[in-house]
Motif scaffolding. Structure first.
Motif, PDB file in Angstrom:
ATOM      1  N   VAL A 229      -8.330  -0.563  12.781  1.00 34.61           N
ATOM      2  CA  VAL A 229      -7.010  -0.011  13.117  1.00 34.61           C
ATOM      3  C   VAL A 229      -5.915  -0.668  12.286  1.00 34.61           C
ATOM      4  O   VAL A 229      -5.008   0.005  11.766  1.00 34.61           O
ATOM      5  CB  VAL A 229      -6.735  -0.172  14.625  1.00 34.61           C
ATOM      6  N   VAL A 230      -5.975  -1.972  12.125  1.00 37.78           N
ATOM      7  CA  VAL A 230      -4.951  -2.672  11.348  1.00 37.78           C
ATOM      8  C   VAL A 230      -4.988  -2.233   9.889  1.00 37.78           C
ATOM      9  O   VAL A 230      -3.952  -1.913   9.283  1.00 37.78           O
ATOM     10  CB  VAL A 230      -5.132  -4.197  11.468  1.00 37.78           C
ATOM     11  N   LEU A 231      -6.187  -2.171   9.297  1.00 31.75           N
ATOM     12  CA  LEU A 231      -6.283  -1.754   7.899  1.00 31.75           C
ATOM     13  C   LEU A 231      -5.883  -0.292   7.732  1.00 31.75           C
ATOM     14  O   LEU A 231      -5.214   0.070   6.754  1.00 31.75           O
ATOM     15  CB  LEU A 231      -7.713  -1.976   7.402  1.00 31.75           C
ATOM     16  N   ALA A 232      -6.287   0.553   8.670  1.00 32.00           N
ATOM     17  CA  ALA A 232      -5.902   1.966   8.589  1.00 32.00           C
ATOM     18  C   ALA A 232      -4.401   2.140   8.769  1.00 32.00           C
ATOM     19  O   ALA A 232      -3.782   3.019   8.144  1.00 32.00           O
ATOM     20  CB  ALA A 232      -6.653   2.776   9.641  1.00 32.00           C
ATOM     21  N   ASP A 233      -3.785   1.316   9.615  1.00 26.48           N
ATOM     22  CA  ASP A 233      -2.338   1.402   9.801  1.00 26.48           C
ATOM     23  C   ASP A 233      -1.602   1.002   8.532  1.00 26.48           C
ATOM     24  O   ASP A 233      -0.595   1.604   8.170  1.00 26.48           O
ATOM     25  CB  ASP A 233      -1.920   0.502  10.970  1.00 26.48           C
ATOM     26  N   ILE A 234      -2.125  -0.015   7.842  1.00 29.24           N
ATOM     27  CA  ILE A 234      -1.529  -0.405   6.561  1.00 29.24           C
ATOM     28  C   ILE A 234      -1.652   0.737   5.554  1.00 29.24           C
ATOM     29  O   ILE A 234      -0.698   1.083   4.844  1.00 29.24           O
ATOM     30  CB  ILE A 234      -2.193  -1.683   6.028  1.00 29.24           C
ATOM     31  N   ALA A 235      -2.842   1.319   5.470  1.00 25.82           N
ATOM     32  CA  ALA A 235      -3.039   2.427   4.541  1.00 25.82           C
ATOM     33  C   ALA A 235      -2.172   3.628   4.902  1.00 25.82           C
ATOM     34  O   ALA A 235      -1.661   4.325   4.010  1.00 25.82           O
ATOM     35  CB  ALA A 235      -4.511   2.837   4.533  1.00 25.82           C
ATOM     36  N   ALA A 236      -1.968   3.885   6.206  1.00 26.65           N
ATOM     37  CA  ALA A 236      -1.105   4.994   6.628  1.00 26.65           C
ATOM     38  C   ALA A 236       0.342   4.746   6.245  1.00 26.65           C
ATOM     39  O   ALA A 236       1.078   5.677   5.887  1.00 26.65           O
ATOM     40  CB  ALA A 236      -1.239   5.207   8.136  1.00 26.65           C
ATOM     41  N   ASP A 237       0.771   3.489   6.306  1.00 30.29           N
ATOM     42  CA  ASP A 237       2.149   3.181   5.916  1.00 30.29           C
ATOM     43  C   ASP A 237       2.369   3.354   4.416  1.00 30.29           C
ATOM     44  O   ASP A 237       3.455   3.755   3.982  1.00 30.29           O
ATOM     45  CB  ASP A 237       2.498   1.746   6.320  1.00 30.29           C
ATOM     46  N   ARG A 299       2.058  -5.991  14.106  1.00 35.75           N
ATOM     47  CA  ARG A 299       0.714  -5.797  13.563  1.00 35.75           C
ATOM     48  C   ARG A 299       0.159  -7.099  13.002  1.00 35.75           C
ATOM     49  O   ARG A 299      -1.026  -7.420  13.193  1.00 35.75           O
ATOM     50  CB  ARG A 299       0.771  -4.732  12.477  1.00 35.75           C
ATOM     51  N   THR A 300       0.996  -7.857  12.328  1.00 34.16           N
ATOM     52  CA  THR A 300       0.552  -9.144  11.801  1.00 34.16           C
ATOM     53  C   THR A 300       0.172 -10.097  12.920  1.00 34.16           C
ATOM     54  O   THR A 300      -0.851 -10.804  12.843  1.00 34.16           O
ATOM     55  CB  THR A 300       1.664  -9.761  10.937  1.00 34.16           C
ATOM     56  N   GLU A 301       0.986 -10.118  13.971  1.00 32.91           N
ATOM     57  CA  GLU A 301       0.670 -10.981  15.101  1.00 32.91           C
ATOM     58  C   GLU A 301      -0.618 -10.551  15.790  1.00 32.91           C
ATOM     59  O   GLU A 301      -1.441 -11.396  16.200  1.00 32.91           O
ATOM     60  CB  GLU A 301       1.832 -10.969  16.090  1.00 32.91           C
ATOM     61  N   ALA A 302      -0.811  -9.238  15.928  1.00 35.31           N
ATOM     62  CA  ALA A 302      -2.054  -8.761  16.540  1.00 35.31           C
ATOM     63  C   ALA A 302      -3.261  -9.122  15.687  1.00 35.31           C
ATOM     64  O   ALA A 302      -4.323  -9.506  16.209  1.00 35.31           O
ATOM     65  CB  ALA A 302      -1.983  -7.248  16.741  1.00 35.31           C
ATOM     66  N   THR A 303      -3.111  -9.019  14.370  1.00 34.92           N
ATOM     67  CA  THR A 303      -4.206  -9.391  13.475  1.00 34.92           C
ATOM     68  C   THR A 303      -4.532 -10.872  13.589  1.00 34.92           C
ATOM     69  O   THR A 303      -5.708 -11.277  13.652  1.00 34.92           O
ATOM     70  CB  THR A 303      -3.837  -9.041  12.030  1.00 34.92           C
ATOM     71  N   ALA A 304      -3.477 -11.690  13.627  1.00 37.40           N
ATOM     72  CA  ALA A 304      -3.699 -13.133  13.764  1.00 37.40           C
ATOM     73  C   ALA A 304      -4.361 -13.464  15.097  1.00 37.40           C
ATOM     74  O   ALA A 304      -5.263 -14.319  15.167  1.00 37.40           O
ATOM     75  CB  ALA A 304      -2.369 -13.870  13.633  1.00 37.40           C
ATOM     76  N   ALA A 305      -3.922 -12.764  16.164  1.00 45.30           N
ATOM     77  CA  ALA A 305      -4.532 -13.004  17.469  1.00 45.30           C
ATOM     78  C   ALA A 305      -6.002 -12.584  17.477  1.00 45.30           C
ATOM     79  O   ALA A 305      -6.869 -13.284  18.035  1.00 45.30           O
ATOM     80  CB  ALA A 305      -3.753 -12.242  18.544  1.00 45.30           C
ATOM     81  N   ALA A 306      -6.300 -11.455  16.849  1.00 44.55           N
ATOM     82  CA  ALA A 306      -7.698 -11.004  16.795  1.00 44.55           C
ATOM     83  C   ALA A 306      -8.556 -11.962  15.987  1.00 44.55           C
ATOM     84  O   ALA A 306      -9.709 -12.256  16.346  1.00 44.55           O
ATOM     85  CB  ALA A 306      -7.759  -9.602  16.196  1.00 44.55           C
ATOM     86  N   LEU A 307      -7.992 -12.460  14.870  1.00 44.47           N
ATOM     87  CA  LEU A 307      -8.735 -13.415  14.059  1.00 44.47           C
ATOM     88  C   LEU A 307      -8.997 -14.701  14.833  1.00 44.47           C
ATOM     89  O   LEU A 307     -10.112 -15.252  14.805  1.00 44.47           O
ATOM     90  CB  LEU A 307      -7.964 -13.711  12.777  1.00 44.47           C
ATOM     91  N   LEU A 308      -7.973 -15.161  15.526  1.00 44.07           N
ATOM     92  CA  LEU A 308      -8.163 -16.378  16.321  1.00 44.07           C
ATOM     93  C   LEU A 308      -9.196 -16.157  17.412  1.00 44.07           C
ATOM     94  O   LEU A 308     -10.043 -17.027  17.673  1.00 44.07           O
ATOM     95  CB  LEU A 308      -6.822 -16.801  16.923  1.00 44.07           C
ATOM     96  N   LEU A 309      -9.166 -15.014  18.051  1.00 42.29           N
ATOM     97  CA  LEU A 309     -10.141 -14.711  19.101  1.00 42.29           C
ATOM     98  C   LEU A 309     -11.552 -14.645  18.531  1.00 42.29           C
ATOM     99  O   LEU A 309     -12.517 -15.143  19.142  1.00 42.29           O
ATOM    100  CB  LEU A 309      -9.786 -13.378  19.765  1.00 42.29           C
ATOM    101  N   ALA A 310     -11.679 -14.046  17.344  1.00 37.09           N
ATOM    102  CA  ALA A 310     -13.003 -13.984  16.721  1.00 37.09           C
ATOM    103  C   ALA A 310     -13.510 -15.373  16.369  1.00 37.09           C
ATOM    104  O   ALA A 310     -14.701 -15.688  16.544  1.00 37.09           O
ATOM    105  CB  ALA A 310     -12.926 -13.122  15.465  1.00 37.09           C
TER     106      ALA A 310
END
Length: 336
Positions: A229-237, A299-310
């Motif tokens: 979703v994050v990568l697709a959102d970047i590509a959509a922008d 989106r950046t914060e969500a990505t960082a949170a997902a990375l930290l969770l992983a």
């Protein structure tokens, strides 16, 4: 001489007396004196009467002329006064008409200048702003179109060989595809990054094992879906008609390649109303860009949170093999 003096005295006496004196009543006066006196009296009386009649006639004529002249003068004076008054009134009316007409024209010119000032190319800015709004509103649909071709989908099982075939037959994955505006290339890159889909579990005999497999898949799908979703959102922008491109187009409306010289020249002779309208449009564009910037920050914060969770999940479950255990293989693959 004495006789002439006497005649003059008698004439004066006759003129001043009511009735002429009779010389025969005076003793020692000759008869011819009486005759001459009578003749003189008659002549003088006639002359006086004639003169008086002439004077009266002349006085009447002069009076008539004088009255006529007075009437003419009065008429001329009245006519002149009327003409002067009419002239003043006409000139005042003309001046008032001129002043009113001038004020009306000035008011019309001021209104035309005021309400004709609508800023620099308002139709162009409105069209670009509408395009930006459409792009931002359609980002969700564009993101969904980009992420749909990805093989690994949450809650679904599939044969990984299709993903392997895509990776072998496709070009090398490149992150620049997310910013190039090509949705198909972005989908291929996301498909490569997310990894192969989960195959259908075989150990279906035990409910405990099935629940464990389902739980593990849910965890993997969580990380994968966040990445996709994050990568697709970047590509959509960054698609060709996306919010980034439309925001740049809208910004160039006032700045352009000339640093805003065209905009400055366009509003230099306009009313304050047009400049204020342009300022409002600029502020609206800034708010739209600020909203998009906030979205990117989230989106950046969500990505960082997902990375930290992983990372935390990998530490706790030890699902990611250590470097000493060798490279990651499909058999040991559990998390992206």
């Amino acid at each position: 001489m004495t006789r002439r003096i006497l005649l003059s005295i008698l004439a004066a006496a006759a003129i001043g007396a009511v009735t002429p004196a009779q010389a025969q009543t005076c003793f020692g006066v000759e008869a011819r004196v009486n005759v001459a006196t009578s003749t003189l009296t008659t002549a003088i009386t006639g002359a006086i009467t004639t003169t008086e009649a002439g004077l009266i006639a002349q006085e009447i004529a002069e009076r008539a002329r004088l009255l006529s002249a007075v009437k003419v003068l009065t008429a001329q004076s009245a006519a002149g006064s009327d003409q002067v008054s009419n002239g003043f009134r006409a000139s005042s009316e003309a001046l008032a008409t001129t002043v009113v007409t001038q004020e009306q024209r000035q008011a019309v010119a001021e209104a035309t200048h005021r309400y004709g000032s609508v800023g620099y190319d308002p139709c162009g800015s409105n069209t670009k702003a509408q395009a930006l709004y459409t792009a931002m509103s359609g980002s969700a649909a564009a993101r969904q179109q980009i992420v749909t071709p990805v093989r690994a989908q949450p809650g679904r099982y599939a044969d990984p060989k299709d993903w392997v075939s895509d990776v072998k037959n496709g070009d090398a994955p490149d992150g620049a595809a997310l910013y190039g505006g090509d949705a198909a290339a972005a989908s291929k890159f996301i498909n490569t990054v997310v990894g192969p889909p989960d195959p259908q579990p075989r150990n279906t005999g035990s409910s405990t094992a099935a629940d464990r497999d389902r739980l593990e898949k849910t965890g993997r799908d969580t990380f994968r879906s966040m990445t996709a979703v994050v990568l697709a959102d970047i590509a959509a922008d960054y698609r060709a008609d996306g919010p980034i491109a439309q925001a740049r187009t809208l910004s160039t409306h006032w700045q352009g390649n000339d640093g805003g010289a065209a905009w400055a020249a366009g509003v230099a002779g306009q009313h304050d109303r047009g400049i204020i309208q342009d300022a409002v449009r600029m502020e609206a564009a800034n708010l739209a860009l600020l909203a998009h910037q906030i979205k990117r920050g989230m989106r950046t914060e969500a990505t960082a949170a997902a990375l930290l969770l992983a990372m935390v999940n990998a530490r706790l479950t030890n699902s990611v093999p250590a470097p000493s255990r060798g490279p990651l293989t499909p058999a040991s693959y559990q998390a992206p």
